[in-house]
Motif scaffolding. Structure first.
Motif, PDB file in Angstrom:
ATOM      1  N   ASP A   9     -47.473 -30.411   0.022  1.00  0.00           N
ATOM      2  CA  ASP A   9     -48.371 -31.273   0.800  1.00  0.00           C
ATOM      3  C   ASP A   9     -49.484 -30.549   1.537  1.00  0.00           C
ATOM      4  OD1 ASP A   9     -46.529 -33.089  -0.133  1.00  0.00           O
ATOM      5  OD2 ASP A   9     -45.741 -33.637   1.813  1.00  0.00           O
ATOM      6  N   VAL A  10     -50.065 -29.532   0.927  1.00  0.00           N
ATOM      7  CA  VAL A  10     -51.226 -28.866   1.529  1.00  0.00           C
ATOM      8  C   VAL A  10     -52.447 -29.665   1.073  1.00  0.00           C
ATOM      9  CG1 VAL A  10     -52.540 -26.716   1.772  1.00  0.00           C
ATOM     10  CG2 VAL A  10     -50.030 -26.657   1.610  1.00  0.00           C
ATOM     11  N   GLN A  11     -52.707 -30.716   1.825  1.00  0.00           N
ATOM     12  CA  GLN A  11     -53.729 -31.683   1.459  1.00  0.00           C
ATOM     13  C   GLN A  11     -54.591 -32.004   2.661  1.00  0.00           C
ATOM     14  OE1 GLN A  11     -50.351 -34.315   0.354  1.00  0.00           O
ATOM     15  NE2 GLN A  11     -51.541 -35.948   1.336  1.00  0.00           N
ATOM     16  N   SER A  12     -55.757 -32.557   2.393  1.00  0.00           N
ATOM     17  CA  SER A  12     -56.763 -32.796   3.421  1.00  0.00           C
ATOM     18  C   SER A  12     -56.246 -33.594   4.609  1.00  0.00           C
ATOM     19  CB  SER A  12     -57.973 -33.512   2.816  1.00  0.00           C
ATOM     20  OG  SER A  12     -58.558 -32.695   1.830  1.00  0.00           O
ATOM     21  N   HIS A  20     -54.790 -25.689   9.891  1.00  0.00           N
ATOM     22  CA  HIS A  20     -56.029 -25.348   9.186  1.00  0.00           C
ATOM     23  C   HIS A  20     -55.966 -24.019   8.449  1.00  0.00           C
ATOM     24  CE1 HIS A  20     -57.398 -22.285  12.086  1.00  0.00           C
ATOM     25  NE2 HIS A  20     -56.720 -23.020  12.949  1.00  0.00           N
ATOM     26  N   HIS A  21     -55.094 -23.123   8.864  1.00  0.00           N
ATOM     27  CA  HIS A  21     -54.984 -21.787   8.269  1.00  0.00           C
ATOM     28  C   HIS A  21     -54.123 -21.746   7.002  1.00  0.00           C
ATOM     29  CE1 HIS A  21     -51.521 -22.491  10.793  1.00  0.00           C
ATOM     30  NE2 HIS A  21     -50.904 -21.447  10.268  1.00  0.00           N
ATOM     31  N   ILE A  22     -53.372 -22.777   6.760  1.00  0.00           N
ATOM     32  CA  ILE A  22     -52.414 -22.758   5.648  1.00  0.00           C
ATOM     33  C   ILE A  22     -53.092 -22.716   4.272  1.00  0.00           C
ATOM     34  CG2 ILE A  22     -50.528 -24.034   4.528  1.00  0.00           C
ATOM     35  CD1 ILE A  22     -49.761 -22.417   7.085  1.00  0.00           C
ATOM     36  N   PRO A  23     -54.147 -23.490   3.989  1.00  0.00           N
ATOM     37  CA  PRO A  23     -54.756 -23.371   2.655  1.00  0.00           C
ATOM     38  C   PRO A  23     -55.214 -21.947   2.327  1.00  0.00           C
ATOM     39  CG  PRO A  23     -55.522 -25.358   3.730  1.00  0.00           C
ATOM     40  CD  PRO A  23     -54.745 -24.580   4.770  1.00  0.00           C
ATOM     41  N   ASP A  24     -55.793 -21.250   3.293  1.00  0.00           N
ATOM     42  CA  ASP A  24     -56.232 -19.878   3.059  1.00  0.00           C
ATOM     43  C   ASP A  24     -55.040 -18.966   2.773  1.00  0.00           C
ATOM     44  OD1 ASP A  24     -58.214 -17.622   3.151  1.00  0.00           O
ATOM     45  OD2 ASP A  24     -56.925 -17.038   4.835  1.00  0.00           O
ATOM     46  N   ALA A  69     -55.998 -29.544  -0.521  1.00  0.00           N
ATOM     47  CA  ALA A  69     -57.006 -28.795   0.227  1.00  0.00           C
ATOM     48  C   ALA A  69     -57.917 -28.043  -0.752  1.00  0.00           C
ATOM     49  CB  ALA A  69     -56.322 -27.833   1.186  1.00  0.00           C
ATOM     50  N   LYS A  70     -59.198 -27.998  -0.452  1.00  0.00           N
ATOM     51  CA  LYS A  70     -60.192 -27.442  -1.378  1.00  0.00           C
ATOM     52  C   LYS A  70     -59.879 -26.009  -1.810  1.00  0.00           C
ATOM     53  CE  LYS A  70     -63.882 -30.430   0.124  1.00  0.00           C
ATOM     54  NZ  LYS A  70     -65.091 -30.596   0.909  1.00  0.00           N
ATOM     55  N   TYR A  75     -56.188 -23.641  -8.196  1.00  0.00           N
ATOM     56  CA  TYR A  75     -54.905 -23.146  -8.690  1.00  0.00           C
ATOM     57  C   TYR A  75     -53.982 -24.264  -9.178  1.00  0.00           C
ATOM     58  CZ  TYR A  75     -56.734 -19.288  -5.973  1.00  0.00           C
ATOM     59  OH  TYR A  75     -57.547 -18.318  -5.469  1.00  0.00           O
ATOM     60  N   ALA A  76     -54.408 -25.502  -9.009  1.00  0.00           N
ATOM     61  CA  ALA A  76     -53.552 -26.656  -9.316  1.00  0.00           C
ATOM     62  C   ALA A  76     -53.872 -27.220 -10.699  1.00  0.00           C
ATOM     63  CB  ALA A  76     -53.731 -27.726  -8.251  1.00  0.00           C
ATOM     64  N   GLN A  77     -52.966 -27.000 -11.620  1.00  0.00           N
ATOM     65  CA  GLN A  77     -53.089 -27.619 -12.932  1.00  0.00           C
ATOM     66  C   GLN A  77     -52.538 -29.042 -12.813  1.00  0.00           C
ATOM     67  OE1 GLN A  77     -50.800 -25.003 -15.408  1.00  0.00           O
ATOM     68  NE2 GLN A  77     -52.351 -23.406 -15.381  1.00  0.00           N
ATOM     69  N   PRO A  78     -53.241 -30.036 -13.338  1.00  0.00           N
ATOM     70  CA  PRO A  78     -52.804 -31.428 -13.166  1.00  0.00           C
ATOM     71  C   PRO A  78     -51.337 -31.676 -13.520  1.00  0.00           C
ATOM     72  CG  PRO A  78     -54.952 -31.358 -14.206  1.00  0.00           C
ATOM     73  CD  PRO A  78     -54.470 -29.920 -14.121  1.00  0.00           C
ATOM     74  N   GLU A  79     -50.830 -31.012 -14.555  1.00  0.00           N
ATOM     75  CA  GLU A  79     -49.439 -31.229 -14.959  1.00  0.00           C
ATOM     76  C   GLU A  79     -48.437 -30.577 -13.997  1.00  0.00           C
ATOM     77  OE1 GLU A  79     -50.874 -27.575 -17.266  1.00  0.00           O
ATOM     78  OE2 GLU A  79     -51.718 -29.492 -16.643  1.00  0.00           O
ATOM     79  N   HIS A  80     -48.937 -29.811 -13.038  1.00  0.00           N
ATOM     80  CA  HIS A  80     -48.076 -29.172 -12.042  1.00  0.00           C
ATOM     81  C   HIS A  80     -48.247 -29.769 -10.648  1.00  0.00           C
ATOM     82  CE1 HIS A  80     -47.583 -25.281 -14.613  1.00  0.00           C
ATOM     83  NE2 HIS A  80     -46.847 -26.291 -15.050  1.00  0.00           N
ATOM     84  N   VAL A  81     -48.911 -30.926 -10.558  1.00  0.00           N
ATOM     85  CA  VAL A  81     -49.077 -31.634  -9.278  1.00  0.00           C
ATOM     86  C   VAL A  81     -48.207 -32.886  -9.334  1.00  0.00           C
ATOM     87  CG1 VAL A  81     -50.684 -32.772  -7.708  1.00  0.00           C
ATOM     88  CG2 VAL A  81     -51.430 -30.745  -8.998  1.00  0.00           C
TER      89      VAL A  81
END
Length: 187
Positions: A9-12, A20-24, A69-70, A75-81
């Motif tokens: 769940d690292v999402q907007s 805020h630091h987690i996506p980086d 998150a942008k 790194y996110a392949q659709p089949e792995h989301v």
């Protein structure tokens, strides 16, 4: 041999002053090339969910809040989301993937340590899959106290030896202070 990584769940919709630091950190972790496959969950709050009906909370029900998150999108392949409706833990499609690929251990990172990360790590544990929670790549939207509470519960339920650092915390438990425009002009 690379270790699987599950990014929870690292999402907007879950990015705030405490997270805020987690996506980086997650992007830096992925760039180390120690993980394969890299799997993602994203929370979508459905209109008939308990969050909406019982808590009267209707956020994270559509884009842009449900978007990853942008910084981690590349790194996110659709089949792995894997989409999950609420605090359900592991979506059925993700369970099927883990079983099909004979995954017996997985590193776990993400948002919220005290909710979705905790639930998913405990579900993995219950299924006999060893979750390793990388604590410096997790945070809670409710702040440091909630993050630490989640880690305390995880320590008791999956074992303290399964809580580890990825070495990306820069020596701090709390989220770094967001950089302001003033900081950029004075440095």
């Amino acid at each position: 041999m690379p270790t699987p990584l599950l990014v929870v769940d690292v999402q907007s919709g879950f990015l705030n002053d405490f997270t805020h630091h987690i996506p980086d950190r997650v992007a830096r972790l992925i760039q180390q090339n120690h993980h394969d496959p890299i799997l993602f969950t994203r929370f979508i709050n459905q209109s008939d969910s308990p969050y909406t009906r019982l808590l009267h909370w209707d956020s994270c029900n559509e884009e842009p809040e449900t978007a990853l998150a942008k910084l981690i999108v590349p790194y996110a392949q659709p089949e792995h989301v894997f989409t999950k409706p609420g605090l359900c833990g592991l979506p059925n499609e993700l369970i099927d993937y883990l079983i099909q690929h004979s995954i017996t251990a997985i590193d776990v990172v993400g948002i919220d340590t005290d909710m979705c990360v905790l639930k998913i790590a405990m579900d993995l544990f219950d299924r006999g899959i060893e979750p390793i929670v990388l604590t410096d790549c997790c945070a809670s939207t409710a702040g440091l106290q909630a993050h630490l509470a989640g880690l305390a519960v995880l320590s008791r339920n999956i074992g303290a030896q399964r809580l580890r650092e990825a070495g990306l915390g820069d020596g701090s438990l709390a989220a770094p202070m967001p950089e302001t425009d003033l900081d950029r002009t004075t440095s």
